[in-house]
Design an enzyme around this catalytic site. Structure first.
Site, PDB file in Angstrom:
ATOM      1  N   ASP A 191      -1.816   5.822  -6.131  1.00  0.00           N
ATOM      2  CA  ASP A 191      -2.234   4.916  -5.066  1.00  0.00           C
ATOM      3  C   ASP A 191      -2.434   3.510  -5.597  1.00  0.00           C
ATOM      4  O   ASP A 191      -3.224   3.288  -6.521  1.00  0.00           O
ATOM      5  CB  ASP A 191      -3.532   5.423  -4.434  1.00  0.00           C
ATOM      6  CG  ASP A 191      -3.972   4.589  -3.247  1.00  0.00           C
ATOM      7  OD1 ASP A 191      -3.088   4.160  -2.471  1.00  0.00           O
ATOM      8  OD2 ASP A 191      -5.176   4.354  -3.091  1.00  0.00           O
ATOM      9  N   ASP A 233       0.839  -1.193   0.000  1.00  0.00           N
ATOM     10  CA  ASP A 233       0.000   0.000   0.000  1.00  0.00           C
ATOM     11  C   ASP A 233       0.873   1.242   0.000  1.00  0.00           C
ATOM     12  O   ASP A 233       1.573   1.519   0.980  1.00  0.00           O
ATOM     13  CB  ASP A 233      -0.905  -0.010   1.232  1.00  0.00           C
ATOM     14  CG  ASP A 233      -1.953   1.087   1.207  1.00  0.00           C
ATOM     15  OD1 ASP A 233      -1.964   1.882   0.241  1.00  0.00           O
ATOM     16  OD2 ASP A 233      -2.759   1.156   2.149  1.00  0.00           O
TER      17      ASP A 233
END
Length: 496
Positions: A376, A175
């Protein structure tokens, strides 16, 4: 009129200024409003894209790790391991590849993915809202194969690393929007189901708790203290959380051992992490694995998210030696209100060789920390401010000509019924990046199948705020590199 052609491989096209520099047959221009003289159309192979939606179940990897081996043969220091290995590479795979029992129906997988995506985006926006600016999330040369977390029920992309001594292989969600590294730990007072046995620190010779007086404890904003030991708690905007003890532990990444990594040993965990053992934070904060390796890797890492429906694996690599020659480099922007996020400068959008008319400040970070464009890995679909999305979408619709339309699906309002076609001609889609590069996406990165009958949708959506997010669908197949020490993000030149 649609032109039918045999399938051709779609190339990632990156055009870099100075003006009139060419790459293959493509050329850029210097004026923002002028036409872009690269081909306005490309071909999308319908049958191959639909075939990629059909799962070919594979046996789940064994706890010892089929996707990358974890060996406990090198007991040297982390610095010694790094000096012998200028970079370490891990396989990175999409969650669809490793699931054995998850939904075989593409529509159900798609619906689940969009549900997770909406929650993820709401979480990111909440973290930047004025009432959450100071709380909630801030608490929050190696490589590995990256596996998508989609079929595991959590996250989107997974890597497999070793935790402890001897190393216990664990699936970890990667992440870029998170910092802390954590795993579920025994004794587990509240834990979700994971694929691997829950890590038990009692069987690790290298596990060491962090005292409350440690400077490491001070780096966790929402830390606490119990009986002299540092406690941590990380809450995510979607209601997920992890709570437990902060510890120093050895991680084995590929064949490289890294000692004294600060990790969270979570005894109470809840949320959208089902299947994974924990999370490998790649964000820009001080607790991320990138920052903890900063002195040894220069804050440099690179990843390539494997395209959906392929048998190949992507990659995650750490170290300055992995930064590619020939990439298109753009400035890495920082937002003090969101130190975990990697922002890039986006100047505009292109469709079919034409710049979409948008105000100059559409994608800028404001003085209050709002807006901007975040890269992201945890978000699937790229989000754009509503006005920008509408102009972008309407331009795309106008350029698609006679393609038959279909009803909207989930968050997608622009879909096409392409089940009767072999290939179709579609307009190119481009990002105009700060500093001059123009990133032109492969067709499969912006028209995606949402079922097995030939419904394809324009893979962008409006944002409820000024924040824009470049999602992993648009990043797939493109080598993306971060040079934290010098403040740049690179695109290409390699594909995966």
């Amino acid at each position: 009129m649609l032109v039918f052609v045999v399938f051709q491989v779609f190339l990632l096209l990156i055009v870099v200024l100075p003006p009139h520099t060419t790459l293959s047959h493509l050329v850029t221009t210097t004026s923002a409003g002028h036409a872009i003289p690269f081909p306005p159309f490309e071909q999308l192979n319908i049958k191959k894209s639909i075939a990629a939606t059909k799962l070919r179940p594979r046996p789940r990897p064994s706890p010892t790790g089929d996707f990358n081996s974890v060996e406990d043969t090198d007991h040297g220091s982390a610095q010694e391991a790094i000096s012998r290995n200028s970079s370490v590479k891990l396989n990175l795979v999409h969650r669809d590849k490793i699931s054995f029992s998850w939904h075989k129906d593409h529509r159900r997988r798609f619906a689940s993915r969009m549900k997770r995506d909406a929650t993820r985006v709401a979480s990111l926006i909440h973290r930047l809202s004025s009432d959450a600016a100071a709380a909630e999330y801030e608490v929050a040369g190696f490589g590995s194969e990256v596996v998508s977390g989609m079929k595991e029920g959590s996250g989107e992309y997974f890597v497999r690393i070793g935790v402890g001594s001897p190393a216990r292989s664990q699936y970890m969600v990667i992440d870029t929007g998170s910092d802390i590294v954590w795993v579920q730990c025994q004794p587990c007072r509240q834990c979700y189901h994971q694929s691997d046995p829950v890590f038990d620190p009692a069987y690790s010779a290298s596990f060491s708790g962090v005292s409350c007086s440690s400077t490491v404890c001070d780096r966790v904003e929402n830390s606490g203290c119990h009986s002299g030991w540092c406690k941590y708690e990380v809450s995510y905007g979607d209601g997920s959380y992890t709570k437990g003890n902060l510890a120093l532990e050895t991680l084995t990444i590929g064949h490289t051992m890294v000692q004294n990594v600060a990790i969270g040993c979570g005894h109470m965990n809840r949320g959208m992490f089902v299947g994974a053992s924990g999370l490998l934070g790649l964000g820009g904060g001080s607790m991320s694995i990138v920052d903890q390796l900063g002195g040894q890797t220069g804050g440099a890492f690179s990843y390539c998210l494997v395209s959906r429906g392929t048998e190949s694996s992507g990659s995650l690599e750490f170290g300055r030696s992995v930064l590619p020659v020939g990439a298109a480099w753009v400035p890495l922007l920082r937002n003090p209100r969101a130190p975990s996020f990697y922002y890039i400068g986006l100047l505009g959008l292109g469709v079919g060789g034409e710049r979409v008319p948008l105000p100059d400040n559409t994608f800028q970070i404001t003085e209050f920390g709002d807006g901007g464009v975040v890269m992201d890995t945890g978000t699937a679909v790229t989000r754009l401010p509503t006005a920008a999305y509408v102009a972008f979408r309407d331009t795309f619709i106008a350029e698609t000509g006679n393609l038959p339309r279909a009803r909207g699906v989930s968050i997608f309002d622009t879909c096409y019924d392409l089940g009767g076609f072999i290939t179709v001609r579609v307009p190119t889609v481009s990002f105009f990046l700060s500093g001059g590069p123009i990133l032109t996406l492969p067709a499969r990165n912006f028209l995606v199948p949402v079922d097995e009958s030939g419904t394809f949708c324009f893979a962008f959506a409006p944002s409820s705020s000024r924040l824009s997010i470049i999602g992993n669908i648009q990043q797939e197949g493109i080598q993306i590199s971060f040079d934290g020490a010098n403040g740049f993000v690179g695109f290409g030149p390699n594909v995966c």
